[in-house]
Each structure stands twice: as structure tokens, then as C-alpha cells.
Design an enzyme around this catalytic site. Sequence first.
Site, short mmCIF file in Angstrom:
data_model
loop_
_atom_site.label_atom_id
_atom_site.label_comp_id
_atom_site.label_asym_id
_atom_site.label_seq_id
_atom_site.Cartn_x
_atom_site.Cartn_y
_atom_site.Cartn_z
N SER A 19 9.19 31.00 37.14
CA SER A 19 9.49 31.18 35.88
C SER A 19 10.65 30.56 35.39
CB SER A 19 10.27 32.79 36.04
OG SER A 19 9.06 33.68 36.22
N LYS A 36 9.97 29.41 31.54
CA LYS A 36 10.48 30.18 30.43
C LYS A 36 11.61 29.40 29.67
CE LYS A 36 8.81 34.77 32.04
NZ LYS A 36 8.37 34.25 33.29
N SER A 87 12.67 38.13 32.27
CA SER A 87 11.52 37.23 33.00
C SER A 87 10.35 38.00 32.57
CB SER A 87 11.68 37.08 34.22
OG SER A 87 10.80 35.76 34.88
#
Length: 471
Positions: A126, A129, A303
Site C-alpha cells: 500500500s 498509494k 489505505s
Amino acid sequence: MARPRTTPARLVLLVLALLLAVTGYLGVGAGRQFLADRAFTPIRVPAPTAAPPGVASLLSSASGPPAAAAARPDAPAPTPAGVAAALADELTDPELGPSVAGQVFDAGTGTLLFDQRSAEQVAPASTAKLLTAAAVLAVRQPTDRFSTRVVAGDQPGVVVLVGGGDPTLSAAGPGKPTRYAEAARITDLAARVRASLAGARVDQVLVDDSAFTGPATAPGWGTEDTPSAYASLITATMVDAGRDAPDDEIRSAEPDLAAGNALAAALGGAAVSRGSAPAGAKVLGQIRSAPVSVLVEQMMRASDNVIAEVLARQVAIATSRPASFEGAAAAVSATLASAGIKIGDGMVDGSGLSVLDRIPAAALSATLLAAVNGKQSRLRPLLSGLSIAGWDGTLLDEHRFSGPAAIAAGSVRAKTGTLTGVSGMAGLLTDADGRLLVFSFVADQAPAAFDSSSRGAVDNLVAALVRCGCR
């Protein structure tokens, strides 16, 4: 009559049955993200009433490079030797595994203080991102919003809901809080449609999802990933980031139809199916999303994979590419390359959920340095969306920055990333002398990435930098 005693063998069988049941419920995909990124259990954090010590300047400052804590530009500069010494013991923690990629920079001067395997391709999880956030902020103004329209169908009584890629459009009823702050409401859209129709009945709602193309799941996503609490199919029309209802934790198997059903209910009831808007159809109502800056912050702090994938497609649309997983990944890569950030062609989605994603860890540091740079002020929402250690978002977990690493609470802003075998973090911190540092760490062979001990090993790396002056 005496009750039969449970034998040890029966106890073993019972435990095995419970484990199998839990595994079946959570699925492999839930195992890939689970609580590490707060993706399986979505975050619902009350708005802070006051900033934690050391971050007030970041939360209120409108100019200048944001700091994780109150950084001092005249603080003594760390040295590469000092940083290497501070990290040496923590890098050998077996919980990280044998392979850690990372960098540390002096944010004020851009001096590289530490580098290990940063050019090698690693799975970002993640932390990817960060890349999507930077790309969408590069091609869209922070104040931009995305429209959802309802147009007249080609028959009386038929209306068409045309999605424009607003991930947080909400099905919450009038007066009820939306799941995502500043979200547009289906009920407001329905009110405008009713006003345009002047009382005419709506018998059918068609959902036009043609703004996005290609498969609704990415290569490297498992069948258990959609629907789940952390992902849904990616469609241009959805409510509450791919949910059937605002309070649902598991996301929808048909997010486009869920949006159509929400509109139909708000219009008093109608049949719902997929369809296309007639060319030149009359617009009956239109609403706009929360600003891009807000969507970026929501994606980062929680997230949220679905918001990330929709924003990646907005990058594709802005750069005249197909709004598909492939087009979005290419758009993000090209957009960042034009800003001097090279991620290569190893990304297949915009969220980092895919097990196939690969980037150089150096790209994470470069993205953060670009955001800290005063010349890139439009990237500021990327920084304000970073979680604060021990305070909010994915760094609020009770097991994060605990024990010896608790010294870093309030001094670190970062984005976490966790998949099977991968544990990482990238962000900003203030060291003991008050110097602002940029860091990125990805352990891509972590033996138990979802254990608190593995995440704690990454926390300890970061805390070692907070603890030292590194001179």
C-alpha cells in the site's frame, strides 16, 4: 447423568475446525492485507479534538515544507555514517527477513544519507498509494471534483445514472452522516431529478458505467479480494467506495448496481439494470464529489484500495488514456516520469493490492521529496494524508510504535504497506536534533508480515532515526 468429557483429540479437532472456519471467512486476500493496513477492518477514527504534541505546526501551516514534528531548519545535519550506525542493529532483525530496500534523505538539503537496494524492484504493497496520490495531484487541481449525472432515457419513465468516477458518492439518507467526509449524496441527486421531471414517474433506472473500461479487477488480485472489506470491483458508478450501504463493512459484488438501487430508492422505487445514456440526452440532475485533495487524504489515511483505483483511473482520463487498470498504471507511471520520478512499468494497479506490483523503493523517497519541495505545493494533500504515528490512520493500531518505538509517536508521518511477505513504510520524521528526514523502507521477504512483531521491526527502524541525531 454425567456429562461426557471432551478428550484431547476432540479438543484438537475442535480447534482445527475453528481455524478452518476463520480461514474460510477471511480468505487469502484478507490475509494479504488484514489489520496491517487497517484494510480488512476499515478505520473509523473520531476527528481529533487537539493535535498531539509536535504536530500542530504541520496541521495548521499553510506554507513551507510540512514536518512530522516541529522541525528546525537550523538543526544540525545528520551524516551518512551516523544514519548507517543508527540503523545497523535494526536492519538485522530477523522479523524483517534477509532483504530490506530503503533510503533516508535530509529533507532540507536533499542529501542522500542511506541507500540499500533502492534501485531494485520490490513489491510496494500500500505504499504504492503515494504514487497514485502524487500522480492525480499532478494532473488535477486539489479543488477539482468529479461529476455524477442523471440523464433522460430514450423512453418515458426511464432515467440513466451516468458515473463519473466519484468513489465516495454516498447512499446515506438525508440528515445522516456520510461514511466519507464531504461526500456528495444520492438523495440530493434524486431531488434534482424529481424537480426536473416535475412529478413524472420513474419506472426504470439504467446505470451507465462506460467511463471506465476493461476488467473490474486487476491482475494479481485473488478471487477472494472482491468483494471483501478492503476491495470491490472497480466501476465508474458506485456509492460509499463500493458498498451496498454506507454502514456495510464487506463491499458490494455489484457496486454499479448498488448505486443504481440507491438512486431508485431515493426516487421512490424503480427497476434497476445496466444500460447506456442516449447521445445528447437531457441532463436531469448532477452532483459533484468531494475535492480531489479530500479524496487523496481519505485514500491515504484509511489505505482505501477502492478510492486509490478510482483516482488512478482519473489520472488515465486526464492524460487521454483508457480508464482501465492497464491504462491507469501507464498513466501514473508516465505522469510521475515527467516529474522526474521513475517507477518503471511494474505496476498493474493503483492501490498496491496486486501481488504482481513492482517498483524501485527509490520512487517512494523521490515522491515524498517532491511533495516536501516548496515548488510542488499542489502535492501537499499527499503529506497531510499521511498517518501520524500513535495518532491516526494506519499508524493508530495499538501494536504500532509501541515499546521502545513509542518514542516516535507524534514525530512520524507515514504510509504503511503490507502484503504476504512484504512489510514497509515511507514518510517523514523529525530526528532528535529537530532535523526533518524523508525515509522509505520495504522488507520484501518478511517471514510473517502480518504479525505485530514484523510491523514492529519496521517501526523500530523508523524509531531509530527519530531517536538519534545521526551525526
